[in-house]
Design a protein around this motif. Sequence first.
Motif, PDB file in Angstrom:
ATOM      1  N   MET A 162       0.780  -1.223   0.091  1.00 63.45           N
ATOM      2  CA  MET A 162      -0.146   0.065   0.127  1.00 63.45           C
ATOM      3  C   MET A 162       0.854   1.270  -0.033  1.00 63.45           C
ATOM      4  O   MET A 162       0.712   2.218  -0.772  1.00 63.45           O
ATOM      5  CB  MET A 162      -0.977   0.164   1.284  1.00 63.45           C
ATOM      6  N   MET A 163       1.817   1.283   0.701  1.00 63.14           N
ATOM      7  CA  MET A 163       2.571   2.518   1.032  1.00 63.14           C
ATOM      8  C   MET A 163       3.322   2.522  -0.325  1.00 63.14           C
ATOM      9  O   MET A 163       3.753   3.822  -0.707  1.00 63.14           O
ATOM     10  CB  MET A 163       3.583   2.427   2.101  1.00 63.14           C
ATOM     11  N   GLU A 164       4.113   1.584  -1.011  1.00 64.51           N
ATOM     12  CA  GLU A 164       4.778   1.760  -2.040  1.00 64.51           C
ATOM     13  C   GLU A 164       3.800   2.287  -3.309  1.00 64.51           C
ATOM     14  O   GLU A 164       4.220   3.096  -3.964  1.00 64.51           O
ATOM     15  CB  GLU A 164       5.284   0.222  -2.414  1.00 64.51           C
ATOM     16  N   HIS A 165       2.485   1.593  -3.509  1.00 65.86           N
ATOM     17  CA  HIS A 165       1.687   2.274  -4.341  1.00 65.86           C
ATOM     18  C   HIS A 165       1.226   3.676  -4.129  1.00 65.86           C
ATOM     19  O   HIS A 165       1.398   4.442  -5.108  1.00 65.86           O
ATOM     20  CB  HIS A 165       0.425   1.252  -4.514  1.00 65.86           C
ATOM     21  N   THR A 166       1.219   4.042  -2.870  1.00 64.28           N
ATOM     22  CA  THR A 166       0.848   5.397  -2.550  1.00 64.28           C
ATOM     23  C   THR A 166       1.964   6.381  -3.160  1.00 64.28           C
ATOM     24  O   THR A 166       1.653   7.468  -3.464  1.00 64.28           O
ATOM     25  CB  THR A 166       0.580   5.423  -0.991  1.00 64.28           C
ATOM     26  N   LEU A 173       9.317   5.798  -8.630  1.00 64.42           N
ATOM     27  CA  LEU A 173      10.334   5.519  -7.556  1.00 64.42           C
ATOM     28  C   LEU A 173      11.484   4.956  -8.168  1.00 64.42           C
ATOM     29  O   LEU A 173      11.547   4.069  -8.914  1.00 64.42           O
ATOM     30  CB  LEU A 173       9.696   4.619  -6.464  1.00 64.42           C
ATOM     31  N   LYS A 174      12.695   5.345  -7.518  1.00 60.08           N
ATOM     32  CA  LYS A 174      14.043   4.568  -7.623  1.00 60.08           C
ATOM     33  C   LYS A 174      13.973   3.252  -7.244  1.00 60.08           C
ATOM     34  O   LYS A 174      13.241   3.014  -5.933  1.00 60.08           O
ATOM     35  CB  LYS A 174      15.099   5.153  -7.498  1.00 60.08           C
ATOM     36  N   GLU A 175      14.872   2.247  -7.536  1.00 53.74           N
ATOM     37  CA  GLU A 175      14.809   1.022  -6.751  1.00 53.74           C
ATOM     38  C   GLU A 175      14.995   1.068  -5.249  1.00 53.74           C
ATOM     39  O   GLU A 175      14.327   0.541  -4.327  1.00 53.74           O
ATOM     40  CB  GLU A 175      15.826  -0.025  -7.374  1.00 53.74           C
ATOM     41  N   TRP A 176      16.008   1.874  -4.891  1.00 53.97           N
ATOM     42  CA  TRP A 176      16.188   1.893  -3.513  1.00 53.97           C
ATOM     43  C   TRP A 176      15.154   2.791  -2.679  1.00 53.97           C
ATOM     44  O   TRP A 176      15.064   2.693  -1.783  1.00 53.97           O
ATOM     45  CB  TRP A 176      17.685   2.651  -3.310  1.00 53.97           C
ATOM     46  N   TYR A 180      13.583   1.178   0.355  1.00 58.65           N
ATOM     47  CA  TYR A 180      13.414   1.737   1.482  1.00 58.65           C
ATOM     48  C   TYR A 180      12.027   2.148   2.044  1.00 58.65           C
ATOM     49  O   TYR A 180      11.702   1.763   3.285  1.00 58.65           O
ATOM     50  CB  TYR A 180      14.043   3.196   1.371  1.00 58.65           C
ATOM     51  N   ILE A 181      10.989   2.576   1.389  1.00 63.20           N
ATOM     52  CA  ILE A 181       9.683   2.611   1.596  1.00 63.20           C
ATOM     53  C   ILE A 181       8.901   1.439   2.069  1.00 63.20           C
ATOM     54  O   ILE A 181       8.415   1.184   3.175  1.00 63.20           O
ATOM     55  CB  ILE A 181       8.663   3.347   0.551  1.00 63.20           C
ATOM     56  N   ARG A 182       9.274   0.181   1.599  1.00 67.11           N
ATOM     57  CA  ARG A 182       8.838  -1.054   1.900  1.00 67.11           C
ATOM     58  C   ARG A 182       9.513  -1.538   3.260  1.00 67.11           C
ATOM     59  O   ARG A 182       8.740  -1.999   4.057  1.00 67.11           O
ATOM     60  CB  ARG A 182       9.192  -2.220   0.802  1.00 67.11           C
ATOM     61  N   CYS A 183      10.785  -1.324   3.595  1.00 68.14           N
ATOM     62  CA  CYS A 183      11.387  -2.062   4.833  1.00 68.14           C
ATOM     63  C   CYS A 183      10.685  -1.205   5.918  1.00 68.14           C
ATOM     64  O   CYS A 183      10.505  -1.628   7.139  1.00 68.14           O
ATOM     65  CB  CYS A 183      12.933  -1.985   4.547  1.00 68.14           C
ATOM     66  N   ILE A 184      10.621   0.042   6.025  1.00 68.68           N
ATOM     67  CA  ILE A 184      10.232   1.057   6.861  1.00 68.68           C
ATOM     68  C   ILE A 184       8.826   0.968   7.122  1.00 68.68           C
ATOM     69  O   ILE A 184       8.221   0.840   8.309  1.00 68.68           O
ATOM     70  CB  ILE A 184      10.518   2.623   6.819  1.00 68.68           C
ATOM     71  N   VAL A 242      18.788  -2.714   2.633  1.00 71.58           N
ATOM     72  CA  VAL A 242      18.712  -1.324   2.066  1.00 71.58           C
ATOM     73  C   VAL A 242      19.664  -0.365   2.200  1.00 71.58           C
ATOM     74  O   VAL A 242      20.045   0.527   1.607  1.00 71.58           O
ATOM     75  CB  VAL A 242      17.106  -1.091   2.702  1.00 71.58           C
ATOM     76  N   HIS A 243      20.066  -0.454   3.561  1.00 70.47           N
ATOM     77  CA  HIS A 243      21.377   0.511   4.247  1.00 70.47           C
ATOM     78  C   HIS A 243      22.332   0.368   3.257  1.00 70.47           C
ATOM     79  O   HIS A 243      23.150   1.305   2.647  1.00 70.47           O
ATOM     80  CB  HIS A 243      21.429   0.322   5.488  1.00 70.47           C
ATOM     81  N   LYS A 244      22.846  -0.833   2.719  1.00 69.62           N
ATOM     82  CA  LYS A 244      23.907  -1.046   1.880  1.00 69.62           C
ATOM     83  C   LYS A 244      23.868  -0.527   0.286  1.00 69.62           C
ATOM     84  O   LYS A 244      24.791   0.024  -0.022  1.00 69.62           O
ATOM     85  CB  LYS A 244      24.356  -2.609   1.733  1.00 69.62           C
ATOM     86  N   MET A 245      22.484  -0.439  -0.187  1.00 72.04           N
ATOM     87  CA  MET A 245      22.305   0.197  -1.509  1.00 72.04           C
ATOM     88  C   MET A 245      22.108   1.583  -1.392  1.00 72.04           C
ATOM     89  O   MET A 245      21.803   2.255  -2.413  1.00 72.04           O
ATOM     90  CB  MET A 245      21.313  -0.610  -1.908  1.00 72.04           C
ATOM     91  N   LEU A 246      21.836   2.458  -0.100  1.00 71.79           N
ATOM     92  CA  LEU A 246      21.373   3.643  -0.084  1.00 71.79           C
ATOM     93  C   LEU A 246      22.499   4.554  -0.408  1.00 71.79           C
ATOM     94  O   LEU A 246      23.588   4.351   0.236  1.00 71.79           O
ATOM     95  CB  LEU A 246      21.059   3.880   1.436  1.00 71.79           C
ATOM     96  N   PRO A 247      22.464   5.593  -1.233  1.00 69.39           N
ATOM     97  CA  PRO A 247      23.182   6.545  -1.796  1.00 69.39           C
ATOM     98  C   PRO A 247      23.555   7.449  -0.381  1.00 69.39           C
ATOM     99  O   PRO A 247      22.439   7.804   0.093  1.00 69.39           O
ATOM    100  CB  PRO A 247      22.874   7.070  -2.822  1.00 69.39           C
TER     101      PRO A 247
END
Length: 293
Positions: A162-166, A173-176, A180-184, A242-247
């Motif tokens: 739901m949050m990703e689609h919102t 959205l970029k992949e990261w 990020y939105i999904r994990c939080i 997610v933290h590893k791929m986060l710029p």
Amino acid sequence: MFGYLTMQRQFMTWKMQRCYRNYYCGTCFGLEFHYGQVSRLLLSYDVALLGIVLQCHADPLMEREPCFGQCRECRSLFCQSIWGQMGAVNLLLVNEKLKDDINDDRSLKAYAGKLLLARKIRRAQKRYPDMARAIEKGYGDIYVLEQQNSGVREIEECFADMMEHTMSACRALKEWERRYIRCISKWIYYIDALDDYEEDFKEKKFNPLKKEDAETFYEYSRRYILTIGEDLRHLYEEIAAVHKMLPVHSTEERLLAHLLTAGIPATTARILSGRKQLKLKLGSIWEQAGRLI
């Protein structure tokens, strides 16, 4: 599900502090300019964090504008559509929470709040129909899963969808950003279930963590500590990935990394210790955990 995504000021640089404050204030001004003064009372840390993910601010290190008054600079900056979208996310999530309280508790406060906000909610739904449909459908799917007594991980996934689609309704959205939105989102759902465990048991509400032989959170945490540990390990594995791929090039990205490494662990420790979380913050944006104990 408000107020869980808080920052730890003591571990932030002045640039990070100013950036976070400006996103929080930007979300507040966005609510005012698009949905009126009353809607500012519903401002959530969590939605301000989503604004940081989308990097809505044109100048995240700008000097703070006054909270009240219709200054030309504020209006020209925060009347932009992206801040209207952030305000709509805030209002539409509050709307679903009010509907849930009305259905579950017959809450007069929730009913009064829904009447008070009805016009503003309709405005948000009309302006951003894709976002409104994503949130309404998401909560509908969650309700079906709750009626089926589904497990916490299945409902977490539904909430994350739901949050990703919102947020995808705001922009691509970029992949990261998506991850990020999904994990939080998954972490928020789980930590909210932990936080509400005892209250839900007493009031006979659905809680995916509820066990019939554990009436209190203390009993649940004592008897099912291995289950809690496994659930948190599952969540933290995704957070670590997610933290590893986060710029970490911009101040916003450093803030997002800070939330994963400091904010989420601090809130998790607070909930596991049995301290209730103040979910809807109406005061200072720097309200610290120590003041809530």
